[in-house]
Motif scaffolding. Structure first.
Motif, PDB file in Angstrom:
ATOM      1  N   VAL A  93      -1.699  54.131 -24.985  1.00 15.08           N
ATOM      2  CA  VAL A  93      -0.703  53.048 -24.976  1.00 15.08           C
ATOM      3  C   VAL A  93      -1.110  52.006 -26.005  1.00 15.08           C
ATOM      4  O   VAL A  93      -2.281  51.598 -26.063  1.00 15.08           O
ATOM      5  CB  VAL A  93      -0.602  52.407 -23.570  1.00 15.08           C
ATOM      6  CG1 VAL A  93       0.408  51.255 -23.583  1.00 15.08           C
ATOM      7  CG2 VAL A  93      -0.203  53.438 -22.535  1.00 15.08           C
ATOM      8  N   PHE A  94      -0.168  51.618 -26.854  1.00 14.28           N
ATOM      9  CA  PHE A  94      -0.408  50.608 -27.879  1.00 14.28           C
ATOM     10  C   PHE A  94       0.493  49.399 -27.592  1.00 14.28           C
ATOM     11  O   PHE A  94       1.660  49.556 -27.222  1.00 14.28           O
ATOM     12  CB  PHE A  94      -0.079  51.152 -29.278  1.00 14.28           C
ATOM     13  CG  PHE A  94      -0.793  52.424 -29.585  1.00 14.28           C
ATOM     14  CD1 PHE A  94      -2.160  52.437 -29.755  1.00 14.28           C
ATOM     15  CD2 PHE A  94      -0.102  53.623 -29.688  1.00 14.28           C
ATOM     16  CE1 PHE A  94      -2.821  53.612 -30.042  1.00 14.28           C
ATOM     17  CE2 PHE A  94      -0.747  54.796 -29.957  1.00 14.28           C
ATOM     18  CZ  PHE A  94      -2.129  54.795 -30.133  1.00 14.28           C
ATOM     19  N   HIS A  95      -0.082  48.210 -27.752  1.00 17.21           N
ATOM     20  CA  HIS A  95       0.651  46.960 -27.510  1.00 17.21           C
ATOM     21  C   HIS A  95       0.832  46.237 -28.839  1.00 17.21           C
ATOM     22  O   HIS A  95      -0.133  46.037 -29.587  1.00 17.21           O
ATOM     23  CB  HIS A  95      -0.102  46.061 -26.522  1.00 17.21           C
ATOM     24  CG  HIS A  95      -0.295  46.707 -25.175  1.00 17.21           C
ATOM     25  ND1 HIS A  95       0.711  46.778 -24.229  1.00 17.21           N
ATOM     26  CD2 HIS A  95      -1.393  47.302 -24.629  1.00 17.21           C
ATOM     27  CE1 HIS A  95       0.258  47.413 -23.164  1.00 17.21           C
ATOM     28  NE2 HIS A  95      -1.013  47.743 -23.367  1.00 17.21           N
ATOM     29  N   VAL A  96       2.065  45.846 -29.140  1.00 13.82           N
ATOM     30  CA  VAL A  96       2.370  45.093 -30.362  1.00 13.82           C
ATOM     31  C   VAL A  96       2.946  43.757 -29.933  1.00 13.82           C
ATOM     32  O   VAL A  96       4.080  43.692 -29.410  1.00 13.82           O
ATOM     33  CB  VAL A  96       3.375  45.857 -31.256  1.00 13.82           C
ATOM     34  CG1 VAL A  96       3.605  45.084 -32.545  1.00 13.82           C
ATOM     35  CG2 VAL A  96       2.883  47.266 -31.535  1.00 13.82           C
ATOM     36  N   PRO A  97       2.182  42.638 -30.093  1.00 13.10           N
ATOM     37  CA  PRO A  97       2.712  41.312 -29.716  1.00 13.10           C
ATOM     38  C   PRO A  97       3.951  40.963 -30.529  1.00 13.10           C
ATOM     39  O   PRO A  97       4.178  41.528 -31.610  1.00 13.10           O
ATOM     40  CB  PRO A  97       1.544  40.371 -30.038  1.00 13.10           C
ATOM     41  CG  PRO A  97       0.342  41.251 -30.131  1.00 13.10           C
ATOM     42  CD  PRO A  97       0.812  42.572 -30.604  1.00 13.10           C
ATOM     43  N   LEU A  98       4.720  40.014 -30.010  1.00 11.05           N
ATOM     44  CA  LEU A  98       5.968  39.644 -30.668  1.00 11.05           C
ATOM     45  C   LEU A  98       5.732  39.196 -32.105  1.00 11.05           C
ATOM     46  O   LEU A  98       6.474  39.567 -33.000  1.00 11.05           O
ATOM     47  CB  LEU A  98       6.662  38.522 -29.854  1.00 11.05           C
ATOM     48  CG  LEU A  98       7.944  37.952 -30.482  1.00 11.05           C
ATOM     49  CD1 LEU A  98       9.027  39.017 -30.551  1.00 11.05           C
ATOM     50  CD2 LEU A  98       8.441  36.744 -29.678  1.00 11.05           C
ATOM     51  N   GLU A  99       4.654  38.403 -32.307  1.00 14.34           N
ATOM     52  CA  GLU A  99       4.434  37.862 -33.651  1.00 14.34           C
ATOM     53  C   GLU A  99       4.051  38.943 -34.660  1.00 14.34           C
ATOM     54  O   GLU A  99       4.149  38.728 -35.872  1.00 14.34           O
ATOM     55  CB  GLU A  99       3.362  36.752 -33.622  1.00 14.34           C
ATOM     56  CG  GLU A  99       1.985  37.220 -33.146  1.00 14.34           C
ATOM     57  CD  GLU A  99       1.826  37.122 -31.645  1.00 14.34           C
ATOM     58  OE1 GLU A  99       0.692  37.207 -31.169  1.00 14.34           O
ATOM     59  OE2 GLU A  99       2.869  36.942 -30.958  1.00 14.34           O
TER      60      GLU A  99
END
Length: 1008
Positions: free
Chosen positions: A81-87
């Motif tokens: 699982v990879f998380h990409v923050p909004l910014e």
């Protein structure tokens, strides 16, 4: 009160082998009483339960604490699982989640990589991406997600210019410090190695990580620049390598112990100054270590005459091996032509070896001698003898060594070494041999090759007799394939003369006995000539001393060949003819026919005379030898047939006489004519035509058209060899095509004129064809000149292997694509950086640009060192390097792993373009993370493996009586259950045995 259970020792041997020593002692000692009961291990301590998943509420466990779970097999598919923050999201349109550009990119990634992507959005508008699939597919998808769905604003690359002399303080001994910095900051720090003269340190990573790393590096640099001082010391150039150590290990060792950096001048510098840089209070210790390392090795030499070197070394190095085995750290070097032996190694060892070699030299000098004699080089091979027979005999007999210089040295000095007495005796014998050879004579005899085999005899028996009679003479026959008649004799003058006369006499007898005559005998009489059991022919052979050969029975030939002395051959011939006469009415008649007519009567290949013989019942007609001047022709056969043949022969002779042309010059009817006028055509050149006038004129024109005509064509001399072609193939093709003869002038004439001879109707076509060929050759010359355009490009030799490519793939592609020849410099060439390109100018320029593009790309490349746990190197490299080659091909980088014995076994170097290097490093670190978990798991398993060797054997030593292995709080002792009976087939059934009682057991449910 705690319960105690007892099991026999034999049942738990394997469990005990995994316990700690103090536990084993406690188990063997057993409880001595109630007071020791508390010291016994509990069941859970001795047999810790396996981890189990918690059961859902309301579900009861079917087994008990003894029940073990089987470890499931590891799936080949993984999920990350990879998380990409909004910014950091590249596509931030919230209203189009699940559609639009972001969705298209995800579908494209799934299609390209084969992985499955699931997207979800958090409350903070961050993007969570779950990637499932094969490991390689997930890794590729991760790379695509980072590059296509996530902005790269957080990545940064910074370069710091720091003086080269302070780099060791930043890297630390064995690169420990820089490794700690990278681990602490999370940034990658690339410090150029000492061999590269660059001051730039490259730091890559996220902005915060890079900034932190820069601060720490700057702090180290400023601190060392402020506090560090230097001292310069002089150390002999020859001792610098001992200070450096193998692969720089000694410098790292000094840096590790003292914190002082030692700077050594480059190898190509003549300077002997070594600079120590560091804290003032540590310089003294570092200086002591530098001098200790420099003086720990020494170079010494032993005086020894060069001719003794090989005796010191011994046969196959045996003598020297004895010394080197005792002192392996000492390097012994022998220099050819120098009277010394160089020793290098630890000081004490060198001194011992020097003493040993000096003792050997003293011993050899006292009991050995050498001398040199001068012998003309042309006699050297004779001194050596066939297969070294002579020289080997002298060596073995006198116990000496003899060195005869090879032919290419053109030296006349022969060196003899060994025992003084043996040297003098060998010298005397060699000089005697040389003196004898100077008196030798070489003579060439001309003997027809047909006699060579007869002189040599079967298996060389006859020539052996000659050699035994003249043992000092060497007889050499030419090779049969050479077709040579020259037989060479070499030896003492008088012996050669005697041998020559003997062989001349032998050859004369062979020539005399080689006279041969053929006798025609009717085929039906051959068996009578042979006689019963060969009696007749044997008798004739023995009485006439001749060799008589009859044709084979299935042959059509009637000729019997008699060989021997002339008189003996005639006698044998008469006896054979007499036998034929007795058997048939055979007569012999001689007819006188002028000898000048014989050839015409015989005809081409005997055509005329053969037809007469066949027509007249097979008579034999014998003409005398050509040029003998004899007119008599012999006819042999039956009376009637001989008369018939005589008439036909005389009739044919009269025809030939009447057809003979009248002589133009010379005698005719007893008169002498005046010489003919050269302007008047000879009678033989005149063709007479008779018939009607108009037809004769037409015939004359037709005849004139058949008369060959010659014309000349001017062709540049340098093109002649191309017109002729290989082995004349070109000119032959033209002559066959145009039906003419083409004459090219000789090379030495240097003429441009080519003559064409043939019928007038063919000459024009031939001339056109020749001129067309000239045009083709001239255009080829111009094209060849254009293709010979040559240019050179200067490229650093270190890039040459990259330009060539693996197995020449890259350079071959450039050559084929641009149709040029590319030549790299030879090893001994002065201009090692010059690459030569030959071909059409535009192609050569294009090829140069292609090579320059590769060089530019290589110059832009960077090298970064990363710390990759050495335990996963083999997994990353893969079988036969398949894994690492796949990574290098995918990311277009070069990955170098440390060699065995390297100072830092975890240091891996990645070289390529900056962005590709970053991606490759990310991939390698991901692999490390995955593989390392397997390594740790395997190491954990190994910890529980039964120890081998002395540990196991020591634990299995025989002991006294034992109560078994005693534990407290065992599961079978908590209730009314008894300890399991191991002799019971019910408690411990064998495989496949029926189960008699299905009652539950404290050992857990039975699974059979």
């Amino acid at each position: 009160m705690s319960s105690v259970a007892v099991l026999t020792q034999e049942s738990f041997n394997e469990h005990r082998s995994g316990l700690l020593p103090e536990q084993v002692k406690a188990a063997v000692a057993g409880p001595s009483g109630a007071e020791d009961e508390d010291s016994l291990p509990t069941y859970k301590d001795a047999f810790p339960p396996l981890p189990e998943k918690p059961l859902p509420e309301g579900v009861q466990e079917t087994g008990n604490a003894w029940t073990s779970t089987i470890k499931p097999l590891k799936s080949s598919a993984i999920t990350q699982v990879f998380h990409v923050p909004l910014e950091e999201r590249k596509y931030k349109d919230i209203n189009q989640f699940g559609e639009g550009d972001q969705a298209k990119v995800c579908l494209d990634i799934m299609h390209k990589t084969g992985a499955h992507l699931e997207l979800s959005m958090a409350k903070d508008q961050g993007l969570s991406i779950m990637v499932s699939g094969k490991h390689d597919a997930v890794m590729k998808a991760r790379k695509e997600i980072v590059s296509r769905l996530q902005t790269q604003d957080k990545r940064a690359v910074e370069r710091m210019n720091i003086e080269k002399v302070y780099h060791p303080f930043i890297t630390g001994a064995y690169s420990k410090l820089v490794g700690e910095l990278m681990q602490e900051t999370g940034a990658r720090i690339n410090v150029p190695p000492p061999s590269v003269n660059k001051t730039e340190i490259v730091i890559t990573g996220e902005k915060e990580q890079v900034a932190l790393a820069m601060v720490k590096i700057k702090k180290i640099y400023e601190e060392k620049k402020k506090n560090a001082t230097t001292i310069a010391v002089e150390v002999k150039k020859s001792q610098h390598k001992y200070v450096i150590g193998p692969k720089g290990n000694t410098l790292q060792e000094i840096l590790d112990r003292t914190g002082v950096s030692v700077e050594i001048p480059p190898l190509d510098s003549s300077s002997e100054t070594v600079i120590l840089r560091g804290e003032p209070d540590r310089l003294g210790q570092a200086l002591t270590e530098v001098y200790a390392k420099a003086n720990s090795y020494t170079v010494s030499s032993v005086s020894a005459p060069s001719w003794l070197h090989r005796f010191i070394i011994g046969k196959k190095g045996q003598n020297l091996a004895k010394i080197t085995q005792q002192m392996p750290k000492v390097h012994i070097e022998f220099t050819e032509g120098e009277d010394k032996i160089t020793l290098e190694g630890p000081t004490k060892d060198v001194q011992i070896v020097q003493g040993q070699i000096e003792a050997v030299v003293t011993d050899l000098v006292s009991r050995m001698d050498y001398t040199e004699i001068s012998v003309d080089p042309k006699f050297h091979r004779h001194l050596i003898g066939k297969g070294g027979a002579n020289i080997n005999r002298i060596k073995e007999h006198h116990k000496v060594s003899v060195r005869i210089p090879p032919d290419n040295e053109k030296s006349n000095l022969i060196r003899i070494e060994g025992d003084p007495q043996g040297v003098q005796e060998a010298k005397k014998e060699l000089l005697e041999l040389a003196s004898r050879m100077e008196n030798e004579r070489t003579k060439d005899m001309i003997i027809e090759q047909r006699f060579h085999r007869a002189i040599i005899g079967q298996k060389g028996e006859k020539v052996k007799e000659i050699r035994d009679k003249f043992p000092e003479v060497i007889i050499n026959f030419p090779d049969p394939t050479q077709k040579s008649d020259i037989v060479q004799l070499r030896g003492p003058r008088t012996e050669v003369e005697k041998c020559t006369k003997f062989m001349q006499k032998m050859v004369a007898e062979m020539v005399e006995n080689s006279f041969s005559v053929s006798v025609p005998i009717f085929k039906q009489f051959h068996k009578n000539i042979i006689g019963k059991g060969g009696a007749n022919i044997k008798k004739i052979r023995e009485e006439t001393n001749t060799k008589i050969d009859l044709p084979a029975e299935n042959s059509n030939s009637e000729m019997i060949v008699i060989t021997g002395k002339k008189a003996n051959c005639e006698a044998a011939k008469n006896r054979i003819l007499a036998i034929q006469k007795e058997l048939a009415n055979i007569t012999e008649l001689e007819v006188s026919i002028p000898s000048k007519l014989h050839n015409s009567l015989i005809g081409s290949k005997g055509r005329f005379v053969r037809s007469i013989m066949e027509e007249c019942g097979g008579v034999h007609i014998h003409f005398p030898t050509e040029g003998s001047g004899i007119d008599a022709v012999t006819i042999r056969g039956t009376v009637e047939e001989v008369e018939k043949a005589k008439k036909q022969l005389l009739s044919l002779a009269e025809e030939k006489v009447s057809d003979a042309p009248v002589q133009e010059n010379g005698e005719a009817n007893g008169e002498v004519k005046e010489p003919a006028d050269p302007l008047v055509p000879k009678k033989c050149d005149v063709i007479v035509l008779s018939g009607r006038k108009e037809r004769c004129e037409a015939a004359v024109e037709s005849l004139k058209a058949l008369v060959p005509v010659t014309i000349t064509v001017e062709v540049p001399f340098e093109l002649h060899r191309y017109i002729i072609g290989q082995k004349g193939s070109g000119i032959r093709k033209m002559m066959d095509e145009f039906e003419v003869n083409i004459q090219v002038p000789a090379h030495e004439l240097q003429s441009d004129i080519i003559s064409i001879t043939g019928l007038a109707s063919h000459l024009d076509r031939a001339k056109e064809g020749l001129l067309e060929r000239v045009k083709e050759l001239q255009s080829e010359q111009e094209d060849r000149a254009l293709r010979s355009f040559k240019l050179t490009i200067t490229v650093d030799p270190k890039y040459h292997p990259k330009i060539i490519g693996r197995k020449g793939a890259i350079i071959t592609q450039i050559r084929n694509e641009h149709e040029v020849n590319i030549q790299f410099p030879e090893k001994n060439d002065e201009n090692q950086d010059q690459i030569t390109i030959t071909g059409y100018e535009q192609n050569a320029v294009a090829a140069r640009d292609a090579i320059q593009a590769i060089v530019d790309e290589l110059e832009e490349m960077i090298s970064e060192d990363i710390t990759l746990d050495s335990r996963v190197h083999a997994r990353v490299i893969g079988a036969r390097g398949k894994g690492i080659h796949k990574i290098m091909d995918e990311f277009k980088v070069d990955v170098r792993f440390p060699q065995s014995g390297a100072a830092n076994p975890n240091l891996v170097t990645v070289t390529g373009r900056p962005e590709q290097v970053d991606e490759a490093i990310d991939h390698l670190l991901n692999l490390e993370e995955e593989y390392l978990s397997d390594v740790v798991e395997n190491e954990a398993k190994m910890a529980y493996m039964k120890p081998s060797g002395s540990t196991a054997s020591s634990m299995e030593e025989p002991r006294g009586p034992s109560k078994g292995f005693v534990v407290r709080e065992a599961p079978w002792a908590t209730g009314n259950e008894k300890a399991p009976d191991m002799s019971s087939s019910e408690e411990f059934p064998s495989f496949g045995a029926p189960v008699t009682n299905a009652r539950s057991s404290p050992w857990g449910p039975k699974r059979f």
